[in-house]
Write a protein that holds these residues in place. Structure first.
Motif, mmCIF file in Angstrom:
data_model
loop_
_atom_site.group_PDB
_atom_site.id
_atom_site.type_symbol
_atom_site.label_atom_id
_atom_site.label_comp_id
_atom_site.label_asym_id
_atom_site.label_seq_id
_atom_site.Cartn_x
_atom_site.Cartn_y
_atom_site.Cartn_z
ATOM 1 N N VAL B 72 8.787 -4.212 3.231
ATOM 2 C CA VAL B 72 7.504 -4.387 3.915
ATOM 3 C C VAL B 72 6.745 -5.539 3.262
ATOM 4 N N VAL B 73 6.337 -6.507 4.084
ATOM 5 C CA VAL B 73 5.623 -7.685 3.582
ATOM 6 C C VAL B 73 4.216 -7.664 4.167
ATOM 7 N N ASP B 74 3.194 -7.713 3.321
ATOM 8 C CA ASP B 74 1.837 -7.697 3.881
ATOM 9 C C ASP B 74 1.360 -9.117 4.189
ATOM 10 N N ASN B 80 6.994 -4.866 -0.756
ATOM 11 C CA ASN B 80 7.421 -3.564 -1.221
ATOM 12 C C ASN B 80 8.851 -3.338 -0.769
ATOM 13 N N GLY B 88 4.872 -3.852 -4.147
ATOM 14 C CA GLY B 88 3.653 -4.599 -3.840
ATOM 15 C C GLY B 88 3.538 -5.889 -4.641
ATOM 16 N N SER B 150 4.438 -8.360 13.086
ATOM 17 C CA SER B 150 4.699 -7.143 12.312
ATOM 18 C C SER B 150 3.439 -6.328 12.081
ATOM 19 N N GLY B 151 2.448 -6.527 12.969
ATOM 20 C CA GLY B 151 1.292 -5.646 12.955
ATOM 21 C C GLY B 151 0.271 -5.951 11.889
ATOM 22 N N ALA B 152 -0.646 -5.000 11.703
ATOM 23 C CA ALA B 152 -1.802 -5.224 10.841
ATOM 24 C C ALA B 152 -1.489 -5.016 9.369
ATOM 25 N N HIS B 153 -0.495 -4.169 9.053
ATOM 26 C CA HIS B 153 -0.216 -3.855 7.641
ATOM 27 C C HIS B 153 1.249 -4.103 7.274
ATOM 28 N N GLY B 154 1.964 -4.866 8.133
ATOM 29 C CA GLY B 154 3.362 -5.190 7.823
ATOM 30 C C GLY B 154 4.356 -4.093 8.143
ATOM 31 N N ILE B 155 3.913 -3.003 8.801
ATOM 32 C CA ILE B 155 4.858 -1.929 9.137
ATOM 33 C C ILE B 155 5.122 -1.854 10.642
ATOM 34 N N GLY B 156 4.666 -2.874 11.388
ATOM 35 C CA GLY B 156 5.029 -2.935 12.801
ATOM 36 C C GLY B 156 6.469 -3.416 12.933
ATOM 37 N N GLU B 158 9.027 -1.771 13.077
ATOM 38 C CA GLU B 158 9.992 -0.874 12.418
ATOM 39 C C GLU B 158 10.574 0.057 13.482
#
Lengths: 310, 310
Positions: B72-74, B80, B88, B150-156, B158
């Motif tokens: 996951v990349v913010d 992470n 992080g 990938s969305g607002a917090h990098g978890i889109g 998925e």
């Protein structure tokens, strides 16, 4: 110059003149079911005319007319809507012919509600937002960078039709297991009816005066508050699938905010209880934060407000 | 000026110098499992240095370094990744310190593969595309208006973790019913093992020399071609859920194209057979057209190509 927002529903067309986010003049007309393109155009002209008369202004004073439609809208503003008898009819084009100097925008109604919440309500200030309207069905609206997103062919954001599981009844769309067969008012009613038919005793049956066809989602939530066991089972199932649906929304779009509207959201105290904690436990990674869950601000006026802001 | 693409995997770091969509120089290094931030940085510097030596150029000749990471990349380029022991860690920032005059971009590896297919391969020319990588897991990459989303917090995106049903085993992410527990190579193997444990006879068991731990997805597809009944059941189930997953993708994002990659896509003749016809039947409205299904063009080089184009 003024903006008009028009909310074309399955039973009525409602229009409003919107000034600074407030509806200052309203007009509405009942629509005939599956009436057809010509009649829908007539009804739209009628409500616009009423607005002009009430406000004592002329059509030249209008700069934009936004229209929300309960159907699929393609990139050129052609509309397909079974309830209104529209089959790919060029609504946007026809209205542009009728009102040549006015900007006309046609959008799917769930996206329109999302725009209302983004512009004036619960999703204000968030760039990526998803609206879930839990009513007779489940409607979805996606806002990306401030604009409604409905994909390449106008069938995106139909979140009510993402598949969550197998279910005991088939969705209106013909598929089995759609989100809306678990998390709409209809889903709540049908599962309560199922448990009653299986012989379970419940307050809901008395509330409906012994006629299961008269059961409403509100009755289920009222019985839940009275510790009714059947109501608790129905609500537990509803909440389990709402969580699953929201997890899919998060792992797909990962919005900053998810706004829940529609009639079922009136029971917000029950449906939101414990939800955010469970989301945080289920998300694949929450170190960067996760979508906030809020209740939509607008009920009946979302369509007019959102359409005027398209 | 040159671009470097770096594909950080769980077992090796691969880098390439990309000129006009072709990898002209390559370099790679094995990585230690869950090694940590310092070691990942060292390995990245090592492969970059190798590239420069092989091409006989200097770091000043590089304008962009793109990096794909299986995690996951913010928004700030912090990463992470359990497999690499990153929690992080500010990967993008650290590399910007090391290479101050070079543009550094860090992205999730599935999104990187989607960029490769968008820029040079099967999704070229499409503004809205979704890539599904069917390998050990199911990876998802979303391209909207030419850019990875990938969305607002990098978890889109998925998409491997959208929920499709209840399943007989739990996903690595802790949830039950994720897309990847139905449609990955792992899912194929586990369902074949389950049927064998239940006493079903199959060629697959012989292919694996009597050791069910040695079963591969390829064996299942090979047995399918020989009309093996267990293989047919496994493939039928796989295809049923691939269809369900794709229907959710369509009703959510409604892309112009869905590109299927990963090891399982080698059996494209089997997995694509009948798929588009079924999609057209299941979609809520197909009058405006529906996503095209294609097989990804790049196998091992997608990471380097996509990263170089970030």
């Amino acid at each position: 110059m003024y903006n008009i927002g028009i909310d074309v529903g399955g039973t009525s067309i409602k229009a409003g003149l919107v000034e600074d986010g407030n509806i200052t003049v309203k007009s509405s007309r009942d629509v005939r079911k599956a009436c057809g393109f010509k009649e829908v155009i007539e009804d739209i002209e009628y409500v616009i005319d009423e607005i002009l008369k009430k406000k004592k202004i002329k059509i030249e004073d209008i700069s934009t007319i936004g229209i929300g439609i309960p159907g699929v809208v393609d990139k050129t503003g052609c509309v397909n809507c079974v309830n209104l008898g529209l089959k790919g009819d060029p609504l946007e084009l026809k209205l542009k012919e009728k009102f040549p100097n006015i900007k006309i925008v046609v959008e799917n109604d769930a996206n329109v509600a999302a725009v209302a919440e983004y512009k004036y309500g619960s999703m204000k200030g968030y760039d990526i937002g998803v609206m879930l309207t839990l009513g007779t069905g489940v409607g979805g609206g996606i806002i990306i960078n401030g604009k409604p997103f409905s994909g390449a062919h106008g069938i995106g954001s139909e979140i009510g039709h993402i598949i969550l599981d197998s279910n005991f009844y088939t969705c209106n769309c013909g598929n089995n297991g759609c989100f809306e067969t678990f998390c709409s008012a209809t889903a709540i009613i049908r599962y309560a009816q199922k448990l009653i038919k299986e012989g379970r005793e419940t307050l809901i049956f008395n509330m409906a005066k012994g006629d299961i066809e008269k059961i409403t989602a509100k009755m289920v939530f009222d019985a839940y508050k009275k510790d009714d066991e059947v109501a608790r089972d129905v609500v537990r199932r509803f909440k389990e699938y709402l969580l699953k649906g929201i997890m899919s929304v998060i792992h797909f779009i990962d919005p900053e905010v998810i706004s829940i509207g529609g009639g079922v959201s009136n029971a917000s105290d029950i449906i939101l209880e414990g939800l955010e904690e469970k989301i945080k436990k289920r998300v694949i990674y929450n170190g960067n934060g996760v979508a906030k869950i809020v209740i939509a601000e607008f009920k009946n006026d979302a369509g007019i407000l959102g359409a005027s802001a398209l």
